[in-house]
Design an enzyme around this catalytic site. Structure first.
Site, PDB file in Angstrom:
ATOM      1  N   ASP A 161       2.946 -23.845   4.112  1.00  0.00           N
ATOM      2  CA  ASP A 161       1.839 -24.881   4.894  1.00  0.00           C
ATOM      3  C   ASP A 161       0.819 -23.835   4.414  1.00  0.00           C
ATOM      4  OD1 ASP A 161       0.433 -26.767   6.342  1.00  0.00           O
ATOM      5  OD2 ASP A 161       2.404 -27.125   7.694  1.00  0.00           O
ATOM      6  N   ASP A 173      15.971 -18.899   9.802  1.00  0.00           N
ATOM      7  CA  ASP A 173      15.527 -19.523   8.478  1.00  0.00           C
ATOM      8  C   ASP A 173      15.541 -21.363   8.597  1.00  0.00           C
ATOM      9  OD1 ASP A 173      16.615 -20.127   5.598  1.00  0.00           O
ATOM     10  OD2 ASP A 173      18.808 -20.309   5.888  1.00  0.00           O
ATOM     11  N   LYS A 175      11.709 -21.260   6.804  1.00  0.00           N
ATOM     12  CA  LYS A 175      10.638 -20.730   4.750  1.00  0.00           C
ATOM     13  C   LYS A 175      10.139 -22.143   5.344  1.00  0.00           C
ATOM     14  CE  LYS A 175      15.711 -21.613   2.329  1.00  0.00           C
ATOM     15  NZ  LYS A 175      16.224 -21.721   3.496  1.00  0.00           N
ATOM     16  N   LYS A 215      22.307 -16.225  11.444  1.00  0.00           N
ATOM     17  CA  LYS A 215      20.901 -16.632  11.336  1.00  0.00           C
ATOM     18  C   LYS A 215      21.101 -18.594  11.787  1.00  0.00           C
ATOM     19  CE  LYS A 215      21.459 -18.870   6.436  1.00  0.00           C
ATOM     20  NZ  LYS A 215      21.149 -19.802   6.631  1.00  0.00           N
ATOM     21  N   ARG A 259      30.646 -20.239   5.267  1.00  0.00           N
ATOM     22  CA  ARG A 259      31.959 -20.804   5.316  1.00  0.00           C
ATOM     23  C   ARG A 259      33.354 -20.050   5.132  1.00  0.00           C
ATOM     24  NH1 ARG A 259      30.189 -25.694   2.368  1.00  0.00           N
ATOM     25  NH2 ARG A 259      28.144 -24.189   1.238  1.00  0.00           N
ATOM     26  N   THR A 288      18.081 -22.055  -4.697  1.00  0.00           N
ATOM     27  CA  THR A 288      18.825 -22.107  -5.826  1.00  0.00           C
ATOM     28  C   THR A 288      19.650 -23.726  -5.935  1.00  0.00           C
ATOM     29  OG1 THR A 288      21.031 -21.853  -3.632  1.00  0.00           O
ATOM     30  CG2 THR A 288      20.264 -20.183  -6.006  1.00  0.00           C
TER      31      THR A 288
HETATM   32  O1  C5P Z   1      29.010 -21.176   3.575  1.00  0.00           O
HETATM   33  P1  C5P Z   1      28.229 -20.553   2.732  1.00  0.00           P
HETATM   34  O2  C5P Z   1      28.299 -19.212   2.344  1.00  0.00           O
HETATM   35  O3  C5P Z   1      27.751 -21.700   1.081  1.00  0.00           O
HETATM   36  O4  C5P Z   1      26.267 -20.202   3.556  1.00  0.00           O
HETATM   37  C1  C5P Z   1      25.699 -19.935   2.504  1.00  0.00           C
HETATM   38  C2  C5P Z   1      24.152 -20.541   4.117  1.00  0.00           C
HETATM   39  O5  C5P Z   1      23.549 -19.388   2.722  1.00  0.00           O
HETATM   40  C3  C5P Z   1      23.933 -21.335   4.035  1.00  0.00           C
HETATM   41  O6  C5P Z   1      22.775 -21.254   5.632  1.00  0.00           O
HETATM   42  C4  C5P Z   1      22.522 -21.916   3.093  1.00  0.00           C
HETATM   43  O7  C5P Z   1      21.984 -22.561   3.180  1.00  0.00           O
HETATM   44  C5  C5P Z   1      22.378 -20.255   2.567  1.00  0.00           C
HETATM   45  N1  C5P Z   1      21.069 -20.371   1.293  1.00  0.00           N
HETATM   46  C6  C5P Z   1      21.934 -20.972   0.920  1.00  0.00           C
HETATM   47  N2  C5P Z   1      21.556 -20.466  -1.058  1.00  0.00           N
HETATM   48  C7  C5P Z   1      20.107 -19.812  -0.901  1.00  0.00           C
HETATM   49  C8  C5P Z   1      19.275 -19.527   0.069  1.00  0.00           C
HETATM   50  C9  C5P Z   1      19.812 -20.005   1.832  1.00  0.00           C
HETATM   51  O8  C5P Z   1      23.110 -20.687   0.873  1.00  0.00           O
HETATM   52  N3  C5P Z   1      19.510 -19.528  -2.128  1.00  0.00           N
END
Ligand code: C5P
Length: 244
Positions: free
Chosen positions: A69, A64, A66, A37, A220, A128
């Protein structure tokens, strides 16, 4: 042996500063990860360079971005997203049904023209980062967040999109209301042994898959792990045996 069924469900978020770091992650993890992603951070920094790298490894690519427009602009942008090699991408459901239909149309046209596999277009419902207070007071929306998420997911389905991005908290309700074929991609995944970081609505890989997630986004929990391969292997073990 890599379990292809599990591999295909795993999406790795390449949330890094530098192109070299992203390439290193793709090099190291592509045997275990079905889809990489690329978010706005990397895409705005390096554009298609990382895309081509991912394609060379035969992995799928989720842009990703999003999109949000007017329908005409989103249609043309969606066309280019698929033309340039993404297998899936997302748009904001709050852009409306016409906009989502336009995204699907642009994506399908490009897939046909360039002979790509069927693209998956997903909707982001409510970010979120938007809580009830923000929705009510700042955005003047009197609905409760959960109901709004379901309404937007229904709009996405009506527009012909393939699914939504949704946290583990909303997973079961979306599958119940929209059906099993409506794809759900779930971020906020944290194995029990990893740090929570700044995520509030988290789930373990196993519980997310049990609750119906079609794809889980790993970030992460893997990229900051001391031994990334070991971390992924643990996730494979955890998911193995979940009937879905
Ligand atoms: O490091 P981590 O597991 O928190 O990364 C989550 C990934 O999912 C990030 O790229 C974040 O932008 C994405 N994401 C999220 N919550 C959402 C939509 C996307 O954490 N509601």
């Amino acid at each position: 042996m890599i379990n292809e069924e599990i591999k295909k469900r795993l999406v790795l978020a390449l949330d890094v500063e530098e192109l070299d770091e992203a390439k290193k992650l793709v090099d190291e993890l592509s045997p275990y990860i079905g889809t990489f992603k690329v978010g706005l951070q990397l895409f705005c920094g390096y554009g298609l360079e990382i895309v081509n790298y991912i394609k060379e490894k035969n992995a799928d690519f989720f842009l990703d971005v999003k999109l949000h427009d007017i329908p005409n602009t989103v249609e043309k942008a969606s066309y280019n997203v698929i033309k340039n090699g993404a297998n899936f991408f997302n748009v904001h459901a709050t852009g409306g049904i016409e906009m989502m239909k336009a995204a699907k149309k642009g994506a399908m046209q490009a897939a046909e023209k360039y002979n790509r596999k069927k693209p998956l277009v997903l909707a982001v419902t409510v970010l979120t980062s938007i809580n009830q207070e923000t929705l009510t007071n700042e955005l003047s929306n009197s609905k409760n967040v959960e109901d709004f998420v379901i309404q937007l997911a229904k709009n996405a389905k009506l527009a012909g999109l393939d699914g939504v991005v949704a946290s583990a908290r909303e997973l079961k309700a979306i599958k119940k209301e929209l059906g099993n074929d409506f794809i759900v991609l779930t971020p906020g995944i944290r194995p029990s042994w990893s740090a929570k970081d700044d995520q509030a609505r988290i789930a373990t890989p196993k519980s997310a898959i049990e609750d119906g997630a079609d794809y889980i986004v790993l970030g992460r929990a893997i990229t900051k792990a001391e031994n990334k391969i070991e971390a992924i292997k643990k996730i494979y073990e955890e998911i193995q045996g979940v009937n879905k």
